[in-house]
Design an enzyme around this catalytic site. Structure first.
Site, short mmCIF file in Angstrom:
data_model
loop_
_atom_site.label_atom_id
_atom_site.label_comp_id
_atom_site.label_asym_id
_atom_site.label_seq_id
_atom_site.Cartn_x
_atom_site.Cartn_y
_atom_site.Cartn_z
N ILE A 1 -52.55 -51.18 -94.41
CA ILE A 1 -52.81 -52.80 -94.30
C ILE A 1 -51.50 -53.37 -94.02
O ILE A 1 -50.56 -53.14 -93.93
CB ILE A 1 -53.17 -53.25 -95.90
CG1 ILE A 1 -53.24 -54.83 -95.80
CG2 ILE A 1 -52.27 -52.88 -96.94
CD1 ILE A 1 -54.11 -54.94 -96.99
N CYS A 2 -51.54 -54.44 -93.38
CA CYS A 2 -50.67 -55.58 -92.73
C CYS A 2 -49.47 -54.65 -91.96
O CYS A 2 -50.00 -53.87 -90.84
CB CYS A 2 -50.15 -56.19 -94.12
SG CYS A 2 -48.78 -57.47 -93.60
N ALA A 3 -48.39 -54.76 -92.25
CA ALA A 3 -47.27 -53.99 -91.50
C ALA A 3 -47.36 -52.71 -91.20
O ALA A 3 -47.19 -52.00 -90.29
CB ALA A 3 -45.90 -54.33 -92.04
N THR B 1 -49.97 -51.11 -90.49
CA THR B 1 -50.81 -50.64 -89.40
C THR B 1 -50.07 -50.49 -87.85
O THR B 1 -50.28 -49.85 -87.17
CB THR B 1 -51.84 -51.96 -89.12
OG1 THR B 1 -51.08 -53.10 -88.70
CG2 THR B 1 -52.99 -52.08 -90.03
#
Length: 193
Positions: free
Chosen positions: A102-104, A106
């Site tokens: 999730i988020c960074a 990725t």
């Protein structure tokens, strides 16, 4: 029946809210074991200031034991400070086991080339391309809150509920009716008996 083992990688500054719906649902589920691990087993602080003592150190984690690897966001990914997790992540992917980011986090998968052949999302396509120069999966990018494809789950940083739903679904921890009720409750505040 053997429980699925879900491993969550923690590091100083991890985005605690991004796994705040996920971890309680796993912890209370009779079908799963939740294992928190970090670079070492020393206490770490989340972005929100929570002090967490991981269950295990990275060196003790065996990829064969992992049924799902969860990578929460945090600015360490953007700064390239979580590289110690790369060998384990690659091995989990090579074993065709699920990974949820999730988020960074990725951007880390993008940098490793794990998003090149699967549909995925992130905070934004331009963000992903800027943080992960090796990323070459633009044709598969979806402007969605969360995407599940093949053995990868990716989510935007503002989508912890959708991220949780995709993990619970992929791991078979809730049936479709239970999952829909759960989602309606946490996303829309609708309680169904």
């Amino acid at each position: 029946m053997e429980k699925v083992k879900i491993y969550v990688f923690l590091f100083d500054g991890f985005s605690d809210w991004e796994i705040a719906y996920l971890t309680p649902e796993i912890k209370r589920n009779e079908l799963a074991d939740l294992i928190f691990f970090s670079k070492d087993d020393k206490p770490i602080k989340s972005m929100g200031g929570l002090t967490v003592v991981p269950d295990e150190a990275l060196k003790n984690i065996k990829p064969d034991n992992i049924d799902l690897l969860v990578l929460p966001g945090g600015t360490h990914w953007e700064k390239g400070l979580n590289n110690e997790i790369e060998p384990l992540t690659r091995k989990v992917a090579d074993l065709d086991k699920p990974i949820a980011a999730i988020c960074a986090a990725t951007t880390f998968l993008g940098q490793l080339g794990l998003l090149n052949e699967t549909m995925h999302t992130s905070n934004d396509l331009n963000y992903l391309k800027a943080i992960a120069p090796n990323y070459a999966g633009e044709v598969h990018y979806q402007a969605s809150l969360s995407v599940s494809d093949k053995k990868l789950i990716t989510a935007n940083g503002i989508a912890p509920i959708e991220f949780t739903r995709e993990v619970l679904k992929m791991m078979g921890l809730y049936n479709e009716e239970e999952l829909n009720k759960w989602y309606q409750l946490y996303k829309h505040g609708i309680w169904e008996e």
